[in-house]
Design a protein around this motif. Structure first.
Motif, PDB file in Angstrom:
ATOM      1  N   ALA A  59      -1.739   2.737   8.305  1.00 46.68           N
ATOM      2  CA  ALA A  59      -2.307   2.442   6.992  1.00 46.68           C
ATOM      3  C   ALA A  59      -1.714   1.160   6.419  1.00 46.68           C
ATOM      4  CB  ALA A  59      -2.058   3.612   6.044  1.00 46.68           C
ATOM      5  N   GLU A  60      -0.468   0.869   6.793  1.00 46.41           N
ATOM      6  CA  GLU A  60       0.185  -0.346   6.281  1.00 46.41           C
ATOM      7  C   GLU A  60      -0.044  -1.543   7.202  1.00 46.41           C
ATOM      8  OE1 GLU A  60       1.858  -1.085   3.495  1.00 46.41           O
ATOM      9  OE2 GLU A  60       1.424   0.903   2.671  1.00 46.41           O
ATOM     10  N   ALA A 120       5.546  -4.006  -0.686  1.00 48.57           N
ATOM     11  CA  ALA A 120       5.433  -4.124   0.759  1.00 48.57           C
ATOM     12  C   ALA A 120       6.502  -3.238   1.375  1.00 48.57           C
ATOM     13  CB  ALA A 120       5.619  -5.573   1.192  1.00 48.57           C
ATOM     14  N   PRO A 121       6.249  -1.945   1.477  1.00 48.59           N
ATOM     15  CA  PRO A 121       7.312  -1.029   1.871  1.00 48.59           C
ATOM     16  C   PRO A 121       7.849  -1.348   3.263  1.00 48.59           C
ATOM     17  CG  PRO A 121       5.205   0.103   1.771  1.00 48.59           C
ATOM     18  CD  PRO A 121       4.971  -1.283   1.294  1.00 48.59           C
ATOM     19  N   LEU A 126       8.933   3.727   4.429  1.00 49.52           N
ATOM     20  CA  LEU A 126       7.787   4.525   4.887  1.00 49.52           C
ATOM     21  C   LEU A 126       8.260   5.837   5.504  1.00 49.52           C
ATOM     22  CD1 LEU A 126       5.572   1.725   6.425  1.00 49.52           C
ATOM     23  CD2 LEU A 126       5.169   3.014   4.323  1.00 49.52           C
ATOM     24  N   ILE A 127       9.377   5.757   6.223  1.00 50.94           N
ATOM     25  CA  ILE A 127       9.882   6.975   6.841  1.00 50.94           C
ATOM     26  C   ILE A 127      10.274   7.979   5.785  1.00 50.94           C
ATOM     27  CG2 ILE A 127      11.858   7.873   8.128  1.00 50.94           C
ATOM     28  CD1 ILE A 127      11.535   5.550   9.987  1.00 50.94           C
ATOM     29  N   ASN A 329      14.832  -5.122   0.831  1.00 48.44           N
ATOM     30  CA  ASN A 329      13.440  -5.539   1.032  1.00 48.44           C
ATOM     31  C   ASN A 329      13.239  -6.257   2.353  1.00 48.44           C
ATOM     32  OD1 ASN A 329      12.809  -4.480  -1.448  1.00 48.44           O
ATOM     33  ND2 ASN A 329      13.222  -6.412  -2.512  1.00 48.44           N
ATOM     34  N   GLU A 330      13.407  -5.531   3.442  1.00 51.29           N
ATOM     35  CA  GLU A 330      13.195  -6.101   4.775  1.00 51.29           C
ATOM     36  C   GLU A 330      14.083  -7.326   4.965  1.00 51.29           C
ATOM     37  OE1 GLU A 330      11.660  -4.491   7.550  1.00 51.29           O
ATOM     38  OE2 GLU A 330       9.709  -4.627   6.558  1.00 51.29           O
TER      39      GLU A 330
END
Ligand code: HEM
Ligand code: SF4
Ligand code: SF4
Lengths: 408, 231
Positions: A59-60, A120-121, A126-127, A329-330
């Motif tokens: 979905a992402e 922007a997860p 997401l996990i 954030n990543e």
């Protein structure tokens, strides 16, 4: 006093922040066997949550390759050799078999917010979305009696198996009756004790849940404390910081999924894989610290040149956390990268003792007697003045009335 | 009136004294810089050329290490000196307690009473110096705790035993100071002032003794001896 003695005992039994990453083939072979067995067991269990990591990633717009890249980074973060990567990936896939009850106590919900609100997860975030959150006061639709029923049911179904994640401090002082929850007006303390009773382990997320955090700052009107001060008979994993880094939450839960055990903890109950680093030693501004190049005020020439933020109050030298490495954030950036000093958010009593925009030497600190706030240097100069006056008086009287040996 | 020369400090003890005094000044000057960098490095040079903070920290640690060694030697001399063994004057025996108060009364009566033998080191002096050695030991333990924070990886150029030993030897300071690393830092900084106060009193007392006892006490730390009246 008792608390202090306990803390002392803990310090002497902790082995510093060091994690042994070279334990020999035999150790890793048996660890891998054990993890394989556990993952198979979990896989056979019905998934409690309806979403799977695969569908969420799709979905992402993230593909398998992104996911495997994440898995190898997570493996390294957990300080496991590279051959564990497929196991970590697998653990993320079956993570939705481990039920979680998430309590929201005295806090700002900042940890939940940090995880949920990112536009922007990251895969870490997401996990956390697909774990089987059986109960979460912030997220669930149910309210009142219905919510309570839901909690009781989850606790019964997963008795002894669920992880209890706690966000927020627990008021236990005279102000504790200001914070109640549910239709039966349970105090936060009773609520936590009740839910903890059936948990496999507790995960305190954020500095409020670990050390009391901001609610526990002086004068601590509600007598706020962390989970570890209330729950003594269950393993408690502390993941402080404000907010806790989603990578560290995921890492800890992954570790639990993989092994069924608590990761190696430091003397403050924090996972060593995340809190075994000092900010100052992994900071990109460190060369400027050693050179003696400091930002002197916001927006000055030093600030434009990314000088060290020590004189603006950076507490990196006394703070242990991995945000200088995994960042937020990543891995886009982190507080010091963005130009503000570290405020020591992952340390106990950080609000009173770390979070000010000047070096410790310039901060006004309460005297041990609780009286006036002075900087250490003001206190010290006061002391020197007093000693000087004392000496002056003694010298003057000696001159006037003293007896020299030579005098008859 | 005849004077007799008495030996009070060996050459080694005097060297030790001045080494400690220099280290003390170095530790204060660099410590204050570490706490609040009070002068600016020239901005024009690139960072790799200057190392101002790094040098300050280096000098601070070197002063600290020399302190370390000197206090271990002094601690040894407390018991095994072939000269005067200071611990004998520290034991709370009735004789020592008596002497302690006699010397103390001498000080607060401005030398109007002097009922003790001032030719040898006295109990008051021994206690006074013991306080200093305790303060020094405290600086060592709290300073080494701050130092070991930089060895979070548990490694060092001389092996893993070094940080492990430092944790074992100094982690108690965190609990004693109030529970956080910052508290150790506050106490390390504050204790500096206790030491400076001690030094002020120490220097004053030596000068005062020299003037009022008239036995050339100030010479002890330079030439090693003082003079006492014979009868
Ligand atoms: C009489 C002796 C000493 C004096 C007067 C002294 C003074 C100071 C002062 C004022 C600071 C700054 C604290 C602050 O405001 O943040 C400091 C920091 C420090 N001192 Fe000392 N100190 C002494 C001995 C020692 C010793 C024996 C050690 C042992 C290694 C030591 C290690 C340190 C360390 C590691 C720091 C922090 C430096 C940093 O984080 O970069 N000091 N000292
Ligand atoms: S900005 Fe902070 S963490 Fe970075 S070098 Fe300076 S004092 Fe250390
Ligand atoms: S830099 Fe310091 S205050 Fe900021 S998040 Fe990291 S540990 Fe917390």
């Amino acid at each position: 006093m008792g608390d202090r003695r306990e803390a002392l005992a803990k310090m002497f039994t902790a082995k510093g922040g060091r994690v042994n990453t070279n334990r020999g083939q035999a150790y890793y072979d048996s660890l891998m066997d054990m993890m394989n067995r556990r993952l198979l067991e979990l896989e056979a269990m019905p998934s409690a949550s309806r979403t799977s990591i695969k569908s969420v990633l799709e979905a992402e717009g993230l593909n398998r390759r992104d996911f495997m890249k994440w898995a190898s980074a997570a493996t390294a973060m957990l300080m496991l050799p590279a051959q564990f990567t497929p196991l970590v990936a697998k653990a993320a896939e079956v993570m939705n078999r481990v039920p979680i009850i998430w309590l929201e106590l005295q806090d700002c919900a900042g940890n939940s917010e940090a995880i949920l609100r990112s536009d922007a997860p990251t895969i870490d975030e997401l996990i956390l979305e697909v774990v089987s959150l059986e109960f979460n006061e912030t997220l669930m639709a149910a309210a009142g009696h219905q919510a309570e029923e839901h909690l009781e049911e989850a606790m019964k179904t997963f008795n002894g198996k669920y992880l209890c994640v706690v966000e927020g401090s627990i008021p236990v002082g005279t102000g504790k009756e200001w914070c109640t929850i549910g239709a039966r007006a349970e105090t936060f303390e009773d609520h936590l004790r009740h839910v903890a009773s059936g948990a496999a382990a507790l995960v305190a997320v954020g500095t409020c849940a670990t050390f009391g955090g901001v609610p526990a700052a002086a004068p601590n009107p509600t007598g706020a404390v962390g989970v570890q001060d209330v729950i003594k008979n269950k393993p408690v994993i502390n993941i402080p910081a404000c907010p806790a880094n989603p990578a560290n939450i995921t890492g800890t839960i992954l570790h639990f999924v993989l092994t069924g055990q608590v990761p190696e903890l430091d003397h403050l109950g924090r996972p060593k894989f995340a809190f075994g680093y000092r900010i100052h030693d992994n900071c990109e501004r460190r060369a400027h610290f050693d050179a003696g190049e400091f930002v002197e005020e916001w927006g000055d020439e030093g600030a434009k040149n990314n000088f060290c933020l020590y004189k603006m109050g950076c507490k990196g030298p006394m703070t242990f956390n991995n945000c200088s490495i995994v960042r937020y954030n990543e891995a886009v950036n982190w507080p010091i990268g963005a130009g503000h000093g570290c405020i020591g958010c992952s340390e106990p009593q950080f609000w009173d003792k770390y979070a000010y925009e000047r070096p410790m030497a310039d901060a006004r600190i309460k005297a041990p007697t609780g009286g006036v706030e002075k900087t250490v240097d003001e206190f010290g100069l006061g002391l020197l003045t007093a000693a000087g006056i004392g000496i002056g008086i003694h010298a003057a009287i000696s001159m006037a009335a003293g007896k020299k040996e030579g005098d008859a | 009136m005849a004077y007799k020369r008495v030996e009070r400090m060996t050459a080694f003890m005097r060297i030790n004294h001045w080494v400690v005094a220099i280290c003390m000044v170095a530790a204060v000057v660099t410590g204050l810089y570490i706490g609040h960098p009070y002068y600016q490095s020239l901005i024009a040079d690139p960072a790799v050329d200057k190392y101002v903070m790094a040098w300050n920290r280096w000098i601070h640690f070197i002063a600290a290490i020399i302190f370390d060694v000197s206090s271990i030697v002094v601690a040894y001399l407390y018991f095994f000196s072939r000269f005067e063994k200071p611990y004998k004057k520290l034991l709370p025996t009735p004789k020592n307690i008596m002497e302690f108060f006699l010397v103390f009364f001498n000080l607060i009566t401005f030398n109007r009473t002097k009922g003790f033998d001032s030719s040898h080191g006295d109990s008051f002096n021994a206690v006074f110096f013991f306080v200093f050695h305790l303060l020094l030991a405290w600086m060592l333990f709290s300073g080494l705790q701050l130092y070991v924070h930089g060895l979070a990886h548990g490694q060092s150029s001389i092996g893993t035993w070094w940080p492990a030993m430092l944790h074992l030897a100094t982690d108690w300071t965190v609990v004693v100071c109030g529970g956080t690393y910052m508290d150790v830092r506050i106490w390390h900084h504050m204790s500096m002032y206790f030491i400076i106060v001690w030094v002020m009193i120490h220097v004053y007392y030596q000068i005062w003794r020299t003037i009022f006892w008239q036995e050339g006490d100030i010479g002890i730390v330079i030439g090693g001896s003082k003079f006492v009246k014979e009868n």
